[in-house]
Design a protein around this motif. Structure first.
Motif, PDB file in Angstrom:
ATOM      1  N   SER A  49      -5.004  -0.308  -5.897  1.00  0.00           N
ATOM      2  CA  SER A  49      -4.453  -0.650  -4.590  1.00  0.00           C
ATOM      3  C   SER A  49      -5.536  -1.248  -3.693  1.00  0.00           C
ATOM      4  O   SER A  49      -5.301  -2.236  -2.983  1.00  0.00           O
ATOM      5  CB  SER A  49      -3.847   0.588  -3.927  1.00  0.00           C
ATOM      6  OG  SER A  49      -3.282   0.278  -2.680  1.00  0.00           O
ATOM      7  N   LYS A  50      -6.732  -0.659  -3.714  1.00  0.00           N
ATOM      8  CA  LYS A  50      -7.836  -1.188  -2.908  1.00  0.00           C
ATOM      9  C   LYS A  50      -8.218  -2.596  -3.368  1.00  0.00           C
ATOM     10  O   LYS A  50      -8.469  -3.484  -2.546  1.00  0.00           O
ATOM     11  CB  LYS A  50      -9.044  -0.261  -2.992  1.00  0.00           C
ATOM     12  CG  LYS A  50      -8.835   1.088  -2.322  1.00  0.00           C
ATOM     13  CD  LYS A  50     -10.056   1.978  -2.485  1.00  0.00           C
ATOM     14  CE  LYS A  50      -9.836   3.340  -1.835  1.00  0.00           C
ATOM     15  NZ  LYS A  50     -11.011   4.237  -2.027  1.00  0.00           N
TER      16      LYS A  50
ATOM     17  N   ARG B  67      -5.058   4.261  -7.013  1.00  0.00           N
ATOM     18  CA  ARG B  67      -5.690   4.071  -5.701  1.00  0.00           C
ATOM     19  C   ARG B  67      -6.763   2.981  -5.767  1.00  0.00           C
ATOM     20  O   ARG B  67      -6.908   2.176  -4.842  1.00  0.00           O
ATOM     21  CB  ARG B  67      -6.290   5.391  -5.216  1.00  0.00           C
ATOM     22  CG  ARG B  67      -5.234   6.440  -4.867  1.00  0.00           C
ATOM     23  CD  ARG B  67      -5.849   7.631  -4.146  1.00  0.00           C
ATOM     24  NE  ARG B  67      -4.796   8.573  -3.754  1.00  0.00           N
ATOM     25  CZ  ARG B  67      -4.400   9.596  -4.498  1.00  0.00           C
ATOM     26  NH1 ARG B  67      -4.982   9.828  -5.664  1.00  0.00           N
ATOM     27  NH2 ARG B  67      -3.435  10.399  -4.082  1.00  0.00           N
TER      28      ARG B  67
ATOM     29  N   HIS C 251       2.162   1.834  -3.531  1.00  0.00           N
ATOM     30  CA  HIS C 251       1.098   2.353  -4.400  1.00  0.00           C
ATOM     31  C   HIS C 251       0.758   3.794  -4.043  1.00  0.00           C
ATOM     32  O   HIS C 251       0.503   4.614  -4.931  1.00  0.00           O
ATOM     33  CB  HIS C 251      -0.143   1.470  -4.264  1.00  0.00           C
ATOM     34  CG  HIS C 251      -0.001   0.145  -4.939  1.00  0.00           C
ATOM     35  ND1 HIS C 251      -0.993  -0.800  -4.951  1.00  0.00           N
ATOM     36  CD2 HIS C 251       1.024  -0.401  -5.638  1.00  0.00           C
ATOM     37  CE1 HIS C 251      -0.592  -1.869  -5.608  1.00  0.00           C
ATOM     38  NE2 HIS C 251       0.634  -1.645  -6.035  1.00  0.00           N
ATOM     39  N   GLN C 252       0.752   4.096  -2.746  1.00  0.00           N
ATOM     40  CA  GLN C 252       0.442   5.461  -2.315  1.00  0.00           C
ATOM     41  C   GLN C 252       1.509   6.434  -2.794  1.00  0.00           C
ATOM     42  O   GLN C 252       1.192   7.557  -3.207  1.00  0.00           O
ATOM     43  CB  GLN C 252       0.325   5.520  -0.787  1.00  0.00           C
ATOM     44  CG  GLN C 252       0.027   6.899  -0.229  1.00  0.00           C
ATOM     45  CD  GLN C 252      -1.256   7.484  -0.769  1.00  0.00           C
ATOM     46  OE1 GLN C 252      -2.222   6.755  -1.011  1.00  0.00           O
ATOM     47  NE2 GLN C 252      -1.284   8.795  -0.967  1.00  0.00           N
TER      48      GLN C 252
ATOM     49  N   GLN D  23       0.827  -1.206   0.000  1.00  0.00           N
ATOM     50  CA  GLN D  23       0.000   0.000   0.000  1.00  0.00           C
ATOM     51  C   GLN D  23       0.862   1.256   0.000  1.00  0.00           C
ATOM     52  O   GLN D  23       0.522   2.248  -0.653  1.00  0.00           O
ATOM     53  CB  GLN D  23      -0.922  -0.009   1.223  1.00  0.00           C
ATOM     54  CG  GLN D  23      -2.004  -1.083   1.178  1.00  0.00           C
ATOM     55  CD  GLN D  23      -2.782  -1.171   2.470  1.00  0.00           C
ATOM     56  OE1 GLN D  23      -2.239  -0.960   3.557  1.00  0.00           O
ATOM     57  NE2 GLN D  23      -4.063  -1.477   2.375  1.00  0.00           N
TER      58      GLN D  23
ATOM     59  N   THR E 281      -5.459  -5.013  -2.325  1.00  0.00           N
ATOM     60  CA  THR E 281      -5.473  -5.214  -0.876  1.00  0.00           C
ATOM     61  C   THR E 281      -6.597  -6.162  -0.471  1.00  0.00           C
ATOM     62  O   THR E 281      -6.411  -7.056   0.365  1.00  0.00           O
ATOM     63  CB  THR E 281      -5.635  -3.870  -0.154  1.00  0.00           C
ATOM     64  OG1 THR E 281      -4.514  -3.026  -0.457  1.00  0.00           O
ATOM     65  CG2 THR E 281      -5.713  -4.064   1.344  1.00  0.00           C
TER      66      THR E 281
END
Length: 254
Positions: free
Chosen positions: A210-211, A207, A138-139, A135, A214
């Motif tokens: 990434s979600k 984003r 990716h952030q 994360q 995850t």
């Protein structure tokens, strides 16, 4: 290849180019000094704002905007139920033969640790730590794209000011007004296109990716912990279904 990203890029740029061609030639919108100010200025300011290794790493992260190899949640449920059946019949060591068929490194790593007999709590801690750093990467990529999306219009405004200054200094020569105005207006155009058609949409897609990734990895952790604890396939299915929308929960046991 992500079709939504591809279609979005083609549609956005195609409509802009068609609109330009309908009103004038494309050559009027190509100005090298303007590109140098906007693109060069944005990249330079971005490298001032972020360390060089993060900017270079962002290039690797951006590929997630176009390509994704994340397993679907439904596939994960089916795979873990197959593993749970085999584990209950033959023991968890029997799953070692399945490792070469798993193309997700995170999944394969977690399953290997479970087969090796690692305690579930330690296993969860290791895999959740990996998710945290995923994360973070990716952030960082999304943040750099947001930074570029902020600097593109700013550099466009700087180019506009440069063009206006050049134009005002040479008002006595009408032949110089046109090129100076071109720099002034095209830098604003390039800045708006770079920010709103490239950087900001890509940051948003990163984003979202990434979600999604995850969620999938959290499902994998839940499934691996269930295998390590020898849970009944019905119970494991219910745990994994909790990650899915009700409309996508199709039970194998009904």
């Amino acid at each position: 290849m992500d079709l939504a990203t591809l279609i979005g890029i083609v549609l956005a740029f195609s409509l802009v180019l068609i609109s330009i061609m309908m009103g004038s030639g494309l050559g009027l919108f190509i100005n090298i000094p303007s590109l140098m100010i906007v693109v060069g200025g944005t990249m330079g300011a971005t490298m001032i704002r972020h360390p060089l290794n993060e900017v270079i790493g962002m290039i690797k992260v951006v590929k997630n905007v176009f390509f994704t190899r994340v397993w679907t949640p439904e596939r994960i449920v089916d795979q873990f139920l197959d593993f749970a059946d085999k584990s209950r019949k033959e023991g968890i060591l029997a799953l070692e033969a399945e490792l070469p068929n798993i193309d997700d490194p995170f999944f394969a790593k977690g399953l290997q640790m479970a087969i090796d007999g690692m305690e579930p709590d330690a296993l969860r801690e290791i895999l959740e730590t990996e998710i945290e750093y995923l994360q973070e990467r990716h952030q960082n990529g999304a943040e750099i794209l947001d930074t570029m999306g902020t600097f593109f219009p700013a550099m466009g405004m700087i180019g506009t000011l440069i063009g206006l200054v050049q134009m005002l200094q040479t008002m006595e020569d009408p032949s110089t007004i046109g090129p100076a105005m071109a720099v002034a207006l095209l830098t604003t155009f390039y800045g708006a296109v770079g920010a709103n058609l490239v950087c900001l949409p890509m940051a948003g897609k990163l984003r979202t990716r990434s979600k999604e990734e995850t969620l999938v990895k959290e499902m994998i952790i839940a499934g691996i912990i269930g295998l390590a604890n020898g849970e009944n396939p019905r119970i494991l299915e219910q745990k994994l279904h909790s990650f899915l929308a009700p409309s996508k929960r199709v039970s194998r046991f009904e």
